[in-house]
Design a protein around this motif. Sequence first.
Motif, PDB file in Angstrom:
ATOM      1  N   ARG A   6      -3.773  48.962  13.064  1.00 32.53           N
ATOM      2  CA  ARG A   6      -2.380  48.832  12.851  1.00 32.53           C
ATOM      3  C   ARG A   6      -1.839  49.381  11.648  1.00 32.53           C
ATOM      4  N   GLU A   7      -2.716  49.214  10.418  1.00 34.70           N
ATOM      5  CA  GLU A   7      -2.172  49.996   9.390  1.00 34.70           C
ATOM      6  C   GLU A   7      -2.018  51.540   9.629  1.00 34.70           C
ATOM      7  N   ALA A   8      -3.044  52.121  10.338  1.00 33.77           N
ATOM      8  CA  ALA A   8      -2.874  53.522  10.623  1.00 33.77           C
ATOM      9  C   ALA A   8      -1.599  53.879  11.335  1.00 33.77           C
ATOM     10  N   LEU A  66     -13.553  39.975  -7.209  1.00 31.17           N
ATOM     11  CA  LEU A  66     -12.266  39.238  -6.827  1.00 31.17           C
ATOM     12  C   LEU A  66     -11.399  38.656  -8.192  1.00 31.17           C
ATOM     13  N   ASP A  67     -12.243  38.495  -9.170  1.00 26.45           N
ATOM     14  CA  ASP A  67     -11.376  37.941 -10.592  1.00 26.45           C
ATOM     15  C   ASP A  67     -10.661  39.175 -11.070  1.00 26.45           C
ATOM     16  N   HIS A  68     -11.323  40.419 -10.788  1.00 32.41           N
ATOM     17  CA  HIS A  68     -10.491  41.616 -11.506  1.00 32.41           C
ATOM     18  C   HIS A  68      -9.534  42.121 -10.579  1.00 32.41           C
ATOM     19  N   PHE A  69      -9.736  42.151  -9.300  1.00 26.48           N
ATOM     20  CA  PHE A  69      -8.767  42.933  -8.275  1.00 26.48           C
ATOM     21  C   PHE A  69      -8.139  41.762  -7.412  1.00 26.48           C
ATOM     22  N   GLY A  70      -8.232  40.563  -7.506  1.00 26.42           N
ATOM     23  CA  GLY A  70      -7.529  39.482  -6.556  1.00 26.42           C
ATOM     24  C   GLY A  70      -6.219  39.760  -6.791  1.00 26.42           C
ATOM     25  N   PRO A  71      -5.525  39.902  -7.602  1.00 26.38           N
ATOM     26  CA  PRO A  71      -4.074  40.231  -7.911  1.00 26.38           C
ATOM     27  C   PRO A  71      -3.513  41.196  -7.219  1.00 26.38           C
ATOM     28  N   PRO A  77       1.468  45.702  -2.210  1.00 24.76           N
ATOM     29  CA  PRO A  77       1.774  46.363  -0.662  1.00 24.76           C
ATOM     30  C   PRO A  77       0.963  47.356  -0.228  1.00 24.76           C
ATOM     31  N   TRP A  78      -0.540  47.062  -0.219  1.00 22.89           N
ATOM     32  CA  TRP A  78      -1.344  48.044   0.046  1.00 22.89           C
ATOM     33  C   TRP A  78      -1.530  47.908   1.743  1.00 22.89           C
TER      34      TRP A  78
END
Length: 326
Positions: A203-205, A253-258, A263-264
């Motif tokens: 779907r993203e593609a 998760l702690d570093h990249f969770g936000p 909107p990726w």
Amino acid sequence: MSRRGNVEDVRTIACVGAGTIGGGWAAYFLARGYTVKVWDPSPEAGERLTRLIDNAWPALRELDLLDGADKDAWTVHTDLAEAVEGVDFVQESAPEDLELKRRLFADLDSVCAPDVVIASSTSGYSMTEMATEVTGGDRFVVGHPFNPPYLIPLVEVVGGEKTAPEAVTWAADFYTFIGKSVIRMDREVPGFIANRLQEALWREALHMIDNGEATVDQIDRSITDGPGLRWPFHGPMLTFHLAGGEGGMAHMLDHFGPSLKSPWTRLTAPELTEQLRNATVDGCQTASGERSHRDLVLERDAGIVALRKLTQSLTTKAPAQSDSVA
């Protein structure tokens, strides 16, 4: 419920439906030494299945062919009762039409021996919603493969509300016995596991093509030359775990969770407009170039064979690990 036979005692299998999936299953069962009875109402079923088996056999010879396997040990039947007479297992691969499957399951229920497990290759329907018109619903299970089923090892196994746990266990044991990688799901989930993950990427593609953000070729190469090279070894979750360094998934998760709020991606499906459809089809035709369908099948199969041989050689050197259940 009748007592099931041992999975090791299976000799003859019925493949109900001889399309891409059903025919692929037939090729795999033949390679594993079984006799296959195929039911398909189409007058072209035999010719179509012959071509599919011929195309699949070189890859099977490289990877999954048992000594003495006979690629001609199959017959085609237009009478369902005749097709399932004397079989030890049934793999249904009819078109994805809910009403069709409901009628077909009722017919299978009436003509199959009561101790025979009936598995469906459905890619999205639950067994609960398909087995609404059967009496012996305790022996109906989902055995969802990935295309081509003669080459991709994954099979997702799950029962419905009427399915006996013993039938699910038998099906999972049988698929494992014939060399498949089995995920025995704990509960019914629309689309199962692999299709839900694949669908999110799909779907993203389509969104990116629709918005002019990427071409078909760019999307495909972003996976084949990027994360796709890592996934056969660890999958997306363990890949992210390793990306967290010594801190593992917790650090990830702690570093990249936000960034999960960034909107990726878009998880709702775009409207399949004629423009989007044409752009996708044209992009695939451009990417195919002068290669025929057969060229693409053989090219794909040779690549998967090579990759699977590599991963198999690596796993034989690793310490044994316990099976995980989804």
